[in-house]
Each structure stands twice: as C-alpha cells, then as structure tokens.
Motif scaffolding. Structure first.
Motif, PDB file in Angstrom:
ATOM      1  N   GLY A  34       0.835  -1.194   0.000  1.00 53.99           N
ATOM      2  CA  GLY A  34       0.000   0.000   0.000  1.00 53.99           C
ATOM      3  C   GLY A  34       0.864   1.235   0.000  1.00 53.99           C
ATOM      4  O   GLY A  34       2.065   1.175   0.272  1.00 53.99           O
ATOM      5  N   PRO A  35       0.276   2.388  -0.302  1.00 61.04           N
ATOM      6  CA  PRO A  35       1.033   3.642  -0.369  1.00 61.04           C
ATOM      7  C   PRO A  35       1.457   4.121   1.020  1.00 61.04           C
ATOM      8  O   PRO A  35       0.974   3.606   2.047  1.00 61.04           O
ATOM      9  N   SER A  36       2.341   5.108   1.052  1.00 59.30           N
ATOM     10  CA  SER A  36       2.736   5.721   2.319  1.00 59.30           C
ATOM     11  C   SER A  36       1.508   6.297   3.008  1.00 59.30           C
ATOM     12  O   SER A  36       0.636   6.878   2.360  1.00 59.30           O
ATOM     13  N   ASP A 157       9.559  -5.412   8.128  1.00 59.85           N
ATOM     14  CA  ASP A 157       9.164  -4.050   7.783  1.00 59.85           C
ATOM     15  C   ASP A 157      10.058  -3.551   6.660  1.00 59.85           C
ATOM     16  O   ASP A 157      11.241  -3.265   6.872  1.00 59.85           O
ATOM     17  N   GLU A 158       9.514  -3.485   5.452  1.00 55.79           N
ATOM     18  CA  GLU A 158      10.247  -3.005   4.266  1.00 55.79           C
ATOM     19  C   GLU A 158      11.626  -3.668   4.163  1.00 55.79           C
ATOM     20  O   GLU A 158      12.670  -3.001   4.224  1.00 55.79           O
ATOM     21  N   PRO A 159      11.683  -4.997   4.009  1.00 56.67           N
ATOM     22  CA  PRO A 159      12.966  -5.696   4.057  1.00 56.67           C
ATOM     23  C   PRO A 159      13.931  -5.384   2.925  1.00 56.67           C
ATOM     24  O   PRO A 159      15.116  -5.708   3.022  1.00 56.67           O
ATOM     25  N   THR A 160      13.452  -4.760   1.836  1.00 51.96           N
ATOM     26  CA  THR A 160      14.337  -4.482   0.701  1.00 51.96           C
ATOM     27  C   THR A 160      14.563  -2.989   0.475  1.00 51.96           C
ATOM     28  O   THR A 160      15.176  -2.610  -0.512  1.00 51.96           O
ATOM     29  N   SER A 161      14.088  -2.158   1.395  1.00 49.45           N
ATOM     30  CA  SER A 161      14.112  -0.713   1.147  1.00 49.45           C
ATOM     31  C   SER A 161      15.520  -0.149   0.992  1.00 49.45           C
ATOM     32  O   SER A 161      15.732   0.821   0.270  1.00 49.45           O
ATOM     33  N   ALA A 162      16.506  -0.750   1.672  1.00 53.14           N
ATOM     34  CA  ALA A 162      17.870  -0.214   1.619  1.00 53.14           C
ATOM     35  C   ALA A 162      18.787  -1.070   0.740  1.00 53.14           C
ATOM     36  O   ALA A 162      20.001  -0.899   0.765  1.00 53.14           O
ATOM     37  N   ASP A 191       7.195  -2.410  -2.307  1.00 55.20           N
ATOM     38  CA  ASP A 191       7.679  -3.000  -3.553  1.00 55.20           C
ATOM     39  C   ASP A 191       6.727  -4.118  -3.975  1.00 55.20           C
ATOM     40  O   ASP A 191       6.819  -5.259  -3.516  1.00 55.20           O
ATOM     41  N   VAL A 192       5.804  -3.789  -4.856  1.00 57.19           N
ATOM     42  CA  VAL A 192       4.772  -4.747  -5.270  1.00 57.19           C
ATOM     43  C   VAL A 192       5.388  -5.951  -5.972  1.00 57.19           C
ATOM     44  O   VAL A 192       4.958  -7.097  -5.764  1.00 57.19           O
ATOM     45  N   ALA A 193       6.415  -5.729  -6.793  1.00 60.52           N
ATOM     46  CA  ALA A 193       7.054  -6.840  -7.498  1.00 60.52           C
ATOM     47  C   ALA A 193       7.677  -7.820  -6.508  1.00 60.52           C
ATOM     48  O   ALA A 193       7.541  -9.043  -6.652  1.00 60.52           O
ATOM     49  N   VAL A 198       7.503 -13.201  -3.409  1.00 58.70           N
ATOM     50  CA  VAL A 198       7.660 -14.059  -2.231  1.00 58.70           C
ATOM     51  C   VAL A 198       6.339 -14.558  -1.634  1.00 58.70           C
ATOM     52  O   VAL A 198       6.318 -15.556  -0.914  1.00 58.70           O
ATOM     53  N   ALA A 199       5.235 -13.874  -1.926  1.00 54.89           N
ATOM     54  CA  ALA A 199       4.013 -14.118  -1.163  1.00 54.89           C
ATOM     55  C   ALA A 199       3.127 -15.218  -1.732  1.00 54.89           C
ATOM     56  O   ALA A 199       3.039 -15.410  -2.942  1.00 54.89           O
ATOM     57  N   ASP A 200       2.445 -15.910  -0.830  1.00 53.42           N
ATOM     58  CA  ASP A 200       1.355 -16.795  -1.223  1.00 53.42           C
ATOM     59  C   ASP A 200       0.108 -15.975  -1.530  1.00 53.42           C
ATOM     60  O   ASP A 200      -0.689 -16.335  -2.382  1.00 53.42           O
ATOM     61  N   LYS A 201      -0.050 -14.870  -0.792  1.00 54.87           N
ATOM     62  CA  LYS A 201      -1.142 -13.945  -1.087  1.00 54.87           C
ATOM     63  C   LYS A 201      -0.726 -12.537  -0.688  1.00 54.87           C
ATOM     64  O   LYS A 201       0.143 -12.347   0.165  1.00 54.87           O
ATOM     65  N   VAL A 202      -1.350 -11.561  -1.325  1.00 52.55           N
ATOM     66  CA  VAL A 202      -1.025 -10.150  -1.110  1.00 52.55           C
ATOM     67  C   VAL A 202      -2.273  -9.423  -0.624  1.00 52.55           C
ATOM     68  O   VAL A 202      -3.353  -9.591  -1.192  1.00 52.55           O
ATOM     69  N   LYS A 203      -2.111  -8.638   0.436  1.00 55.09           N
ATOM     70  CA  LYS A 203      -3.211  -7.814   0.927  1.00 55.09           C
ATOM     71  C   LYS A 203      -2.834  -6.352   0.735  1.00 55.09           C
ATOM     72  O   LYS A 203      -1.788  -5.903   1.182  1.00 55.09           O
ATOM     73  N   GLU A 204      -3.713  -5.617   0.059  1.00 50.92           N
ATOM     74  CA  GLU A 204      -3.476  -4.194  -0.159  1.00 50.92           C
ATOM     75  C   GLU A 204      -4.232  -3.379   0.876  1.00 50.92           C
ATOM     76  O   GLU A 204      -5.407  -3.622   1.141  1.00 50.92           O
ATOM     77  N   VAL A 205      -3.535  -2.428   1.485  1.00 52.88           N
ATOM     78  CA  VAL A 205      -4.178  -1.524   2.429  1.00 52.88           C
ATOM     79  C   VAL A 205      -4.068  -0.105   1.888  1.00 52.88           C
ATOM     80  O   VAL A 205      -3.113   0.248   1.213  1.00 52.88           O
ATOM     81  N   ARG A 206      -5.091   0.687   2.200  1.00 51.88           N
ATOM     82  CA  ARG A 206      -5.119   2.071   1.734  1.00 51.88           C
ATOM     83  C   ARG A 206      -5.399   3.004   2.906  1.00 51.88           C
ATOM     84  O   ARG A 206      -5.991   2.589   3.901  1.00 51.88           O
ATOM     85  N   PRO A 207      -4.974   4.267   2.786  1.00 52.11           N
ATOM     86  CA  PRO A 207      -5.216   5.213   3.887  1.00 52.11           C
ATOM     87  C   PRO A 207      -6.694   5.295   4.219  1.00 52.11           C
ATOM     88  O   PRO A 207      -7.548   5.352   3.310  1.00 52.11           O
TER      89      PRO A 207
END
Length: 212
Positions: A34-36, A157-162, A191-193, A198-207
């Motif tokens: 989801g977005p910031s 928490d954002e494991p690939t951000s850095a 990072d949606v890609a 890695v995921a079996d399923k993806v959950k999108e959250v929005r503000p």
C-alpha cells in the motif's frame, strides 16, 4: 493459523487502521502492500506488540494472544533499519535476547547462533561490528537474530528498502527458504514486485478516509 480481528488504531484522533481483519495460514507468506500513510507499518507494530492497539484481538491457532507480552517470543520482527546494536558484534547481537528473554545459557545460545549463521552464509562475520557489514549482511544478521528467538511468525518491515535489486533477490530467497521450515511470515513492503515474488497472497491496504 494467525488471525487479526477488528483491529483499530488511531494517533492523536486520526484513524490509521479501522476494523482490520487478517487471516494467515500456517507456513504462509502474506505480503502487505500500500502507499505511504496507509498504515502498513502501524499494522506491523500492532501485530508485533511495539504499539498497543486501541481495540481488536489476535489469535494463534485459535488461542487469543497478547503481542505486547514480552515473556513470550511468539512473533519476531525484522526492522527496516535492521535494529542492530552498533556496540555489539554480530554474534553478540544474536545471542543477547536468547539469554535475557529465553534464559538460555551462553553456550547454548552460541551453538544455536552459529548454526543459523552458517545457514545464512554469514560464517566468518561473527566478530565484526554492524558498521563493517554491507546492507545485505546486516539484513541477514537481523533475520538470524529473529530466528534465534524461535518465533512462530516473522514480520518484516520493508525488508528491501535499503538494498539493490540483487540483494533484494537474495532476501527473497531467504524468505522462501524459511517457508520450508514451517515459519509463517508477514512482509510489509512498498515494492509490489517483491511482494508478488515471495508471497502466497497479497493484501493491499489504503489510507483510511473519514466519511463526510
């Protein structure tokens, strides 16, 4: 199965999470995207007990749990900034919590730590300090430190951000390898890609937006 039911969290009167529900099967990898400002990290902090939810319940295998209970290492977390103690060596970072929280002897903690270090290709790095490690190595040390607590669930928490794309791919492989060890994993990422990799399923959250 890990479940979150009717989770709510606000800061200074602003609703961040509203009636959130999650179901994660055993040995499943769930990516939360989801977005910031969507509340991804807040959700993770509530699940791991770093933030106390305003309301809601957490269940593991049908039994209600309290993530803020420090006496039980059911849920582990790998922080975005790795969270390593800069004044401790790699091995000292890894064995600290097992000794303090799990009350393991130093010898036992060292033995388990070395086995994990070898598995995650960190052999020879035991006496180095965090500043002497690359970003990918710090990430692996952070994962080893979490595994040393024998959690049933690991949250990232954002494991690939850095990390650059090559190192991000390596982290993805580690997460997929841990799935083979029957560890349930939750990955918070922008990072949606990577999430889909890695995921079996993806959950999108929005503000959350107040009505009216």
């Amino acid at each position: 199965m890990f479940q979150v039911k009717s989770l709510n969290k606000s800061f200074q009167g602003k609703t961040i999470i509203k009636d959130m529900n999650l179901d994660v099967d055993d040995n499943e990898i769930l990516s939360i995207v989801g977005p910031s400002g969507a509340g991804k990290t807040t959700l993770l902090r509530c699940i791991t007990g770093l933030e106390k939810a305003d309301s809601g319940k957490f269940f593991l295998d049908g039994e209600e749990i309290d993530p803020t209970d420090d006496s039980k290492s059911v849920i582990g977390v790998v922080f975005q900034d790795f969270g390593l103690f800069p004044n401790l060596t790699v091995i000292e970072n890894i064995i600290l919590a097992p000794q303090l929280v799990l009350k393991k002897s130093k010898e036992e903690a060292l033995k388990e730590a070395q086995e994990l270090i070898d598995k995650l290709d960190l052999t020879g790095k035991e006496s180095l300090y965090p500043y002497q490690l690359s970003g990918g190595q710090k990430q692996r040390v952070a994962i080893v430190r979490t595994l040393a607590m024998h959690p049933k669930i690991i949250c990232y928490d954002e494991p690939t951000s850095a990390l650059d794309p090559k190192l991000s791919e390596e982290v993805g492989k580690i997460i997929l390898d841990l799935k083979k060890q029957n560890i349930t994993q939750l990955v918070v990422t922008h990072d949606v890609a990577f999430a889909e990799q890695v995921a079996d399923k993806v959950k999108e959250v929005r503000p959350f937006k107040e009505e009216g």
